[in-house]
Design an enzyme around this catalytic site. Structure first.
Site, PDB file in Angstrom:
ATOM      1  N   LYS A 281       0.724  -2.760   8.594  1.00  0.00           N
ATOM      2  CA  LYS A 281      -0.032  -1.565   8.189  1.00  0.00           C
ATOM      3  C   LYS A 281      -1.531  -1.811   8.303  1.00  0.00           C
ATOM      4  O   LYS A 281      -2.288  -0.944   8.745  1.00  0.00           O
ATOM      5  CB  LYS A 281       0.370  -1.153   6.767  1.00  0.00           C
ATOM      6  CG  LYS A 281       1.774  -0.585   6.692  1.00  0.00           C
ATOM      7  CD  LYS A 281       1.856   0.712   7.475  1.00  0.00           C
ATOM      8  CE  LYS A 281       3.250   1.211   7.695  1.00  0.00           C
ATOM      9  NZ  LYS A 281       3.312   2.463   8.461  1.00  0.00           N
TER      10      LYS A 281
ATOM     11  N   ASN B 109       8.052  -1.505  15.881  1.00  0.00           N
ATOM     12  CA  ASN B 109       7.984  -0.122  15.385  1.00  0.00           C
ATOM     13  C   ASN B 109       6.618   0.245  14.795  1.00  0.00           C
ATOM     14  O   ASN B 109       6.155   1.375  14.946  1.00  0.00           O
ATOM     15  CB  ASN B 109       9.058   0.102  14.317  1.00  0.00           C
ATOM     16  CG  ASN B 109      10.449  -0.010  14.895  1.00  0.00           C
ATOM     17  OD1 ASN B 109      10.823   0.767  15.783  1.00  0.00           O
ATOM     18  ND2 ASN B 109      11.213  -0.990  14.435  1.00  0.00           N
TER      19      ASN B 109
ATOM     20  N   TYR C 249       5.204  -6.606   6.507  1.00  0.00           N
ATOM     21  CA  TYR C 249       5.098  -5.145   6.614  1.00  0.00           C
ATOM     22  C   TYR C 249       3.655  -4.715   6.324  1.00  0.00           C
ATOM     23  O   TYR C 249       3.064  -3.908   7.067  1.00  0.00           O
ATOM     24  CB  TYR C 249       6.091  -4.511   5.638  1.00  0.00           C
ATOM     25  CG  TYR C 249       5.815  -3.066   5.314  1.00  0.00           C
ATOM     26  CD1 TYR C 249       6.068  -2.058   6.247  1.00  0.00           C
ATOM     27  CD2 TYR C 249       5.319  -2.699   4.052  1.00  0.00           C
ATOM     28  CE1 TYR C 249       5.813  -0.728   5.929  1.00  0.00           C
ATOM     29  CE2 TYR C 249       5.074  -1.383   3.734  1.00  0.00           C
ATOM     30  CZ  TYR C 249       5.314  -0.401   4.678  1.00  0.00           C
ATOM     31  OH  TYR C 249       5.059   0.917   4.375  1.00  0.00           O
TER      32      TYR C 249
ATOM     33  N   SER D 166      -0.220   1.809   3.880  1.00  0.00           N
ATOM     34  CA  SER D 166       0.571   1.534   2.672  1.00  0.00           C
ATOM     35  C   SER D 166      -0.205   0.719   1.646  1.00  0.00           C
ATOM     36  O   SER D 166      -1.098  -0.078   1.993  1.00  0.00           O
ATOM     37  CB  SER D 166       1.826   0.751   3.076  1.00  0.00           C
ATOM     38  OG  SER D 166       2.490   0.236   1.941  1.00  0.00           O
TER      39      SER D 166
HETATM   40  N1  NAI Z   1       7.853   6.347   1.154  1.00  0.00           N
HETATM   41  C1  NAI Z   1       6.801   5.720   0.648  1.00  0.00           C
HETATM   42  O1  NAI Z   1       6.643   5.641  -0.591  1.00  0.00           O
HETATM   43  C2  NAI Z   1       5.782   5.085   1.553  1.00  0.00           C
HETATM   44  C3  NAI Z   1       5.810   5.224   2.924  1.00  0.00           C
HETATM   45  N2  NAI Z   1       4.824   4.674   3.706  1.00  0.00           N
HETATM   46  C4  NAI Z   1       4.830   4.821   5.152  1.00  0.00           C
HETATM   47  O2  NAI Z   1       5.098   6.170   5.483  1.00  0.00           O
HETATM   48  C5  NAI Z   1       5.863   6.238   6.677  1.00  0.00           C
HETATM   49  C6  NAI Z   1       7.130   7.040   6.418  1.00  0.00           C
HETATM   50  O3  NAI Z   1       7.863   6.376   5.413  1.00  0.00           O
HETATM   51  P1  NAI Z   1       9.235   6.987   4.848  1.00  0.00           P
HETATM   52  O4  NAI Z   1       9.293   8.429   5.154  1.00  0.00           O
HETATM   53  O5  NAI Z   1       9.356   6.524   3.457  1.00  0.00           O
HETATM   54  O6  NAI Z   1      10.273   6.213   5.734  1.00  0.00           O
HETATM   55  P2  NAI Z   1      11.692   6.729   6.276  1.00  0.00           P
HETATM   56  O7  NAI Z   1      12.429   5.534   6.760  1.00  0.00           O
HETATM   57  O8  NAI Z   1      12.326   7.633   5.298  1.00  0.00           O
HETATM   58  O9  NAI Z   1      11.230   7.602   7.529  1.00  0.00           O
HETATM   59  C7  NAI Z   1      10.742   7.008   8.705  1.00  0.00           C
HETATM   60  C8  NAI Z   1      11.205   7.861   9.862  1.00  0.00           C
HETATM   61  O10 NAI Z   1      10.657   7.323  11.061  1.00  0.00           O
HETATM   62  C9  NAI Z   1      11.672   7.244  12.032  1.00  0.00           C
HETATM   63  N3  NAI Z   1      11.374   6.104  12.894  1.00  0.00           N
HETATM   64  C10 NAI Z   1      11.345   4.798  12.541  1.00  0.00           C
HETATM   65  N4  NAI Z   1      11.026   4.044  13.599  1.00  0.00           N
HETATM   66  C11 NAI Z   1      10.835   4.896  14.636  1.00  0.00           C
HETATM   67  C12 NAI Z   1      10.503   4.716  15.995  1.00  0.00           C
HETATM   68  N5  NAI Z   1      10.319   3.503  16.515  1.00  0.00           N
HETATM   69  N6  NAI Z   1      10.384   5.814  16.775  1.00  0.00           N
HETATM   70  C13 NAI Z   1      10.586   7.056  16.270  1.00  0.00           C
HETATM   71  N7  NAI Z   1      10.939   7.283  14.994  1.00  0.00           N
HETATM   72  C14 NAI Z   1      11.052   6.212  14.182  1.00  0.00           C
HETATM   73  C15 NAI Z   1      12.982   7.057  11.269  1.00  0.00           C
HETATM   74  O11 NAI Z   1      14.092   7.523  12.018  1.00  0.00           O
HETATM   75  C16 NAI Z   1      12.723   7.873  10.006  1.00  0.00           C
HETATM   76  O12 NAI Z   1      13.183   9.213  10.130  1.00  0.00           O
HETATM   77  C17 NAI Z   1       6.147   4.810   7.102  1.00  0.00           C
HETATM   78  O13 NAI Z   1       5.238   4.441   8.108  1.00  0.00           O
HETATM   79  C18 NAI Z   1       5.905   4.008   5.839  1.00  0.00           C
HETATM   80  O14 NAI Z   1       5.486   2.705   6.134  1.00  0.00           O
HETATM   81  C19 NAI Z   1       3.787   3.973   3.155  1.00  0.00           C
HETATM   82  C20 NAI Z   1       3.737   3.776   1.802  1.00  0.00           C
HETATM   83  C21 NAI Z   1       4.712   4.312   0.898  1.00  0.00           C
HETATM   84  O1  LIG Z   2       4.939   1.068   1.676  1.00  0.00           O
HETATM   85  C1  LIG Z   2       5.845   1.304   0.908  1.00  0.00           C
HETATM   86  O2  LIG Z   2       5.597   1.238  -0.430  1.00  0.00           O
HETATM   87  C2  LIG Z   2       6.491   1.832  -1.384  1.00  0.00           C
HETATM   88  C3  LIG Z   2       6.159   1.218  -2.749  1.00  0.00           C
HETATM   89  O3  LIG Z   2       6.376  -0.163  -2.691  1.00  0.00           O
HETATM   90  P1  LIG Z   2       7.345  -0.909  -3.741  1.00  0.00           P
HETATM   91  O4  LIG Z   2       7.371  -2.328  -3.257  1.00  0.00           O
HETATM   92  O5  LIG Z   2       6.695  -0.754  -5.080  1.00  0.00           O
HETATM   93  O6  LIG Z   2       8.673  -0.194  -3.685  1.00  0.00           O
HETATM   94  C4  LIG Z   2       7.935   1.581  -0.966  1.00  0.00           C
HETATM   95  O7  LIG Z   2       8.824   2.175  -1.901  1.00  0.00           O
HETATM   96  C5  LIG Z   2       8.129   2.157   0.432  1.00  0.00           C
HETATM   97  O8  LIG Z   2       9.461   1.966   0.877  1.00  0.00           O
HETATM   98  C6  LIG Z   2       7.222   1.461   1.395  1.00  0.00           C
HETATM   99  O9  LIG Z   2       7.276   2.070   2.667  1.00  0.00           O
END
Ligand code: NAI
Ligand SMILES: O=C1O[C@H](COP(=O)(O)O)[C@@H](O)[C@H](O)[C@H]1O
Length: 262
Positions: free
Chosen positions: A156, A90, A152, A115
């Protein structure tokens, strides 16, 4: 940006933070492997611009990306504990597929959701927890080498390197946004690390709008709010992208209550 903007992972937390604040500001194409319910789609986005597809599906991606000017690539496995087979498919294969399709489609700008976990191993036993506290001077600024926390984080860091490669060889503008910890309404509760890397929903949306609108070549920036606690510099995001965050985890109690209401 006068061309459409493709948002992958549109149905997830980051995607919804973006659409909730700037959902009417761009001509969006939305992509997610899960169907998007009506409440996840801005009123201005027509169903013909919503793609239910996996980013590892080359044909589906090429349909979605045709004519697009910028990509915000969020789709992937966001779990810090995600196993290798999932991040390989992914996060690494999927991201490489997105870049190939972007190059073939003549996309101008590509913002990649990296990330904090790409650099988590800088948080050594000697530095923590002091580095999470206000007035501590340790800063990462995006010029340092990756030091992933987990597999993970390796995925990234690999996505960032793919961006470097495609920028150098194909002249696409690339910004890697090392997102901190995105939470809605308040910073992570009773979690010093999370409060130091808090990214509010509105600052998240504003930062990715900057990634669409600004001119840049290749950049690595940190995606956090303007927290008093911080060990990531946001100077580069301010200078190059014009990022101007409005939120600060210091405006909340450690338990997550707004200080003006506490
Ligand atoms: N939420 C956070 O605090 C952080 C998020 N990120 C990065 O931001 C991005 C989004 O994270 P979130 O919104 O929190 O995750 P999330 O899990 O809420 O959203 C990810 C979305 O991507 C879709 N998805 C996953 N694999 C897929 C694939 N192979 N093809 C098409 N769609 C796919 C899922 O269905 C989901 O809707 C990720 O890449 C994550 O690593 C990075 C650091 C922190
Ligand atoms: O990359 C990500 O980082 C956030 C923050 O990390 P954490 O280990 O302090 O929770 C995480 O919440 C998120 O799911 C992840 O995609």
């Amino acid at each position: 940006m006068d061309k459409p903007v493709l948002l992958t992972g549109a149905g997830g937390r980051v995607g919804q933070a973006i659409l909730g604040h700037i959902g009417d500001a761009y001509d969006w194409r939305l992509l997610d492997r899960e169907p998007l319910s009506d409440e996840k789609i801005p009123e201005s986005v027509d169903q013909t611009n919503v793609y239910v597809a996996d980013i590892t599906d080359e044909t589906a991606i090429r349909n979605a990306i045709e004519g697009v000017g910028a990509v915000i690539h969020l789709a992937g496995d966001p779990r810090p504990e995600a196993p290798w087979d999932s991040v390989l498919r992914n996060n690494i294969d999927g991201t490489q597929n997105m870049f190939e399709a972007a190059i073939d489609a003549g996309v101008e700008k590509f913002a990649f959701a990296s990330s904090n976990h790409a650099v988590g191993a800088y948080e050594t036993d000697e530095r923590t927890p002091e580095m999470y506290r206000p007035h501590h001077e340790f800063r990462l600024d995006g010029t340092e080498l990756a030091r992933p926390s987990n597999l993970y984080g390796v995925s990234k860091a690999t996505g960032e390197t793919l961006g470097r490669y495609y920028h150098d060889h194909h002249d696409i503008s690339v910004v890697n946004v090392r997102i901190g910890n995105l939470t809605q309404h308040h910073p992570p509760k009773e979690y010093e690390r999370g409060q130091a890397m808090w990214l509010s929903y509105r600052d998240c949306a504003h930062l990715f709008a900057c990634c669409i609108d600004a001119d840049y070549d290749f950049e690595i920036v940190y995606g956090i709010s303007d927290n008093d606690r911080k060990y990531y510099s946001i100077d580069r995001a301010r200078e190059v992208l014009g990022y101007d965050p409005q939120d600060n985890s210091a405006e909340f109690t450690f338990e997550g209550e707004p200080l003006d209401e506490a």
